[in-house]
Design an enzyme around this catalytic site. Sequence first.
Site, PDB file in Angstrom:
ATOM      1  N   LYS A 243      -9.872  -6.339  11.047  1.00 39.47           N
ATOM      2  CA  LYS A 243      -8.025  -6.202  10.763  1.00 39.47           C
ATOM      3  C   LYS A 243      -7.805  -4.634  11.102  1.00 39.47           C
ATOM      4  CE  LYS A 243      -5.239  -6.410   6.583  1.00 39.47           C
ATOM      5  NZ  LYS A 243      -5.311  -6.539   5.410  1.00 39.47           N
ATOM      6  N   GLU A 328      -3.006 -15.279  -8.362  1.00 35.75           N
ATOM      7  CA  GLU A 328      -1.928 -14.634 -10.004  1.00 35.75           C
ATOM      8  C   GLU A 328      -2.169 -15.926 -10.829  1.00 35.75           C
ATOM      9  OE1 GLU A 328      -0.594 -14.784  -6.813  1.00 35.75           O
ATOM     10  OE2 GLU A 328      -0.718 -13.207  -6.147  1.00 35.75           O
ATOM     11  N   ARG A 356       4.586 -16.892  -9.819  1.00 36.11           N
ATOM     12  CA  ARG A 356       3.760 -17.724  -9.828  1.00 36.11           C
ATOM     13  C   ARG A 356       2.984 -18.169 -10.760  1.00 36.11           C
ATOM     14  NH1 ARG A 356       1.213 -17.908  -4.613  1.00 36.11           N
ATOM     15  NH2 ARG A 356       2.583 -18.632  -3.159  1.00 36.11           N
TER      16      ARG A 356
HETATM   17  C1  LIG Z   1       1.098 -14.420  -3.625  1.00 34.73           C
HETATM   18  C2  LIG Z   1       0.815 -12.975  -3.100  1.00 34.73           C
HETATM   19  N1  LIG Z   1       0.082 -12.591  -3.335  1.00 34.73           N
HETATM   20  C3  LIG Z   1      -0.163 -10.751  -3.168  1.00 34.73           C
HETATM   21  C4  LIG Z   1       0.454 -10.444  -2.290  1.00 34.73           C
HETATM   22  C5  LIG Z   1       0.461  -9.506  -1.321  1.00 34.73           C
HETATM   23  N2  LIG Z   1      -1.146  -9.108  -0.472  1.00 34.73           N
HETATM   24  C6  LIG Z   1       0.172  -9.733   0.900  1.00 34.73           C
HETATM   25  S1  LIG Z   1      -0.766  -9.478   1.916  1.00 34.73           S
HETATM   26  C7  LIG Z   1      -2.592 -10.122   1.243  1.00 34.73           C
HETATM   27  C8  LIG Z   1      -3.393  -9.792   1.581  1.00 34.73           C
HETATM   28  C9  LIG Z   1      -3.928 -10.936   2.563  1.00 34.73           C
HETATM   29  O1  LIG Z   1      -5.198 -10.585   3.083  1.00 34.73           O
HETATM   30  P1  LIG Z   1      -5.279 -11.737   4.548  1.00 34.73           P
HETATM   31  O2  LIG Z   1      -4.604 -13.136   4.198  1.00 34.73           O
HETATM   32  O3  LIG Z   1      -6.311 -12.144   4.583  1.00 34.73           O
HETATM   33  O4  LIG Z   1      -4.449 -11.574   5.421  1.00 34.73           O
HETATM   34  P2  LIG Z   1      -4.359 -10.054   6.549  1.00 34.73           P
HETATM   35  O5  LIG Z   1      -3.758  -8.827   5.844  1.00 34.73           O
HETATM   36  O6  LIG Z   1      -5.928  -9.658   5.912  1.00 34.73           O
HETATM   37  O7  LIG Z   1      -4.777 -10.134   8.033  1.00 34.73           O
HETATM   38  C10 LIG Z   1      -1.907  -9.544  -0.134  1.00 34.73           C
HETATM   39  C11 LIG Z   1      -2.609  -9.472  -1.031  1.00 34.73           C
HETATM   40  C12 LIG Z   1       1.188 -11.475  -1.721  1.00 34.73           C
HETATM   41  N3  LIG Z   1       2.080 -11.180  -0.360  1.00 34.73           N
HETATM   42  N4  LIG Z   1       1.643 -12.913  -2.221  1.00 34.73           N
HETATM   43 MG   LIG Z   2      -8.041 -10.986   6.039  1.00 35.17          MG
END
Ligand SMILES: Cc1ncc(C[n+]2csc(CCOP(=O)(O)OP(=O)(O)O)c2C)c(N)n1
Ligand SMILES: [Mg+2]
Length: 602
Positions: A243, A328, A356
Amino acid sequence: MSLLDDVNEPADLDRLTGDQLRLLATEIRAFLVDAVCRRGGHLGPNLGVVELTLALHRVFRSPRDRIIFDTGHQSYVHKLVTGRRDRFTGLRGRGGLSGYPRRAESPHDLVENSHASTALSYAEGLARAYALDRTERAVVAVIGDGALTGGLAWEALNNLATSPGRVVVVLNDNGRSYAPTVGGLADHLGGRHGGEAGPGLFESLGLSYLGPIDGHDVHQVEAALQKARAADQSVVVHCVTRKGYGHRPSETDEADRLHSVGVIDPLTGRPASMPGRTWTDALSDELVAIGASDPDVVAVSAAMLGPTGLAAFGERYPDRTVDVGIAEQHAVTSAAGLAFGGKHPVVAIYATFLNRAVDQVLLDVALHRLPVTLVLDRAGITGPDGPSHHGMWDLALLGAVPGLRVAAPRDETTLREELREAVAHQDGPTLLRFPKARVDDEIPALYRSGGVDVLRTATAAPVLLVAVGAMAASTLRAADLLAEAGVECTVVDPRWVRPVNPALTALADEHALVVTVEDGIRDGGIGSSVALALADAGVGAPVRALGLPTSFIPHGERAGLLAEHGLDPSGICAAVLHQISTLPAGLDPRDRSQSSLTALHG
Ligand SMILES: Cc1ncc(C[n+]2csc(CCOP(=O)(O)OP(=O)(O)O)c2C)c(N)n1
Ligand SMILES: [Mg+2]
Ligand SMILES: CC(=O)[C@@H](O)[C@H](O)COP(=O)(O)O
């Protein structure tokens, strides 16, 4: 002339050599750093998927083949190679390029919901539809290791093995959500359970597995995608990425690899201007203070300890802090379990993501009258994240939950006070909501009447303005404008907006018109609860509910969007004047005589 200048559609990538692809990746990173630092947006996630996205668009023929990005916050490179380079100057601004895939922007975007863990389900259904039609179109879902912690993703995986639809699942494993991804799955992918990460897990579910692959090597990724494309069943292509790759401030940012930023200095990664104190900061400080005196308080987060202000509590009381991943529903039901066990969980979630877990709040928590406190950050209009991120449904969706007490603080003092009241409440769930914004200046009450804070009065004021939480400042300014127009108002903050306080009903009975102001949808919101409560109590004053329409509101700046929906001082003032003009003759509150009230109250 850069290579990027010549990439206007995915087919333009086909002619590039390996060296040119590497150079293009470097150009894309420079472009992203420049564009995102100027406008704000998702930096770290996009820097990590440059090679992966180039490989996807060389192997698959979008939009005939479908590429679905889970969450969509990592779709900037996809936007760049699908002809949207010039639009990055308006990234996330009103009318500008969305920070997520958007159907109206491009035929290459199919799914624009940016709640996590959905891509595999969309993909399974889409692939099933293509299979039913015997259509040869590939379906690809790109999902992060964080999004893969969500239960919905596992429901989809469970179905993929037996679905007639074939899906190429690209797992972008950077080991992080915001912070390092937590839980047994993350440990497995990180090899912390011993043995080879990946195959055992996915193959035992009936899927093929390829990897782990260096996600920054376009050729390795391409080769794996080609194989996956040719396979006769769904395949997980496990790509390991970093990342923030290629931008030192992102790669070294301990908190979240510059996951989501405002305007920042590209050299240091620091905010361009002092961000100011936010509602989240206030929550964070008060929760730490509460934790010191109440050892039963446990903080629960769904992969967002930092953004919801729980990180400080976590540092101070690590044993009483739980990050459940992007889960959630589990957060809420496991909070119910904690409450059954004698704890008082404080579950902090963005308002939109609590959508959710409405059923969990209703039946797992409220049915048992469990003392769980829900803290909804980013309530109301959030701004640049657009339709899926505005926290505008919570009040309407949760209005149906019996016994749920809802508070909407108007400033830092009331936030602290109401949080303490919530945590002290033992007979059922409580909820506090506040927006993504700087916390407003303190708004002192003139006095408190039966739990309702009276913020402004005038002798025999005919109009009662009921401000919900953060709308108090604008409502008070509207009252100034109305006074200039000859209409005196009482302004109150009910503090606890649900259930409707009988003291508010009594106050309403002393006015000829009641106007409620909230930053959630009007339909089913606090205004409609107030109207019902007044009708039930036989109070005749008409209620005009100001709030957001039941529609999907695009991205833009919070203040501008509120103004567009009449929720700024002049909009509120205009709505009140208009409402007065609709009152029957003789009931003009500017001439509030006893006879007009008598007539109104029958
Ligand atoms: C249902 C939900 N909960 C929380 C989020 C907030 N959120 C957006 S990106 C993220 C982290 C995502 O991690 P990952 O899928 O590994 O993607 P990366 O950013 O590491 O590429 C979170 C918690 C969301 N978009 N949707
Ligand atoms: Mg990730
Ligand atoms: C994709 C996603 O859901 C989050 O990254 C969100 O965009 C963060 O919003 P804030 O920037 O308001 O924390």
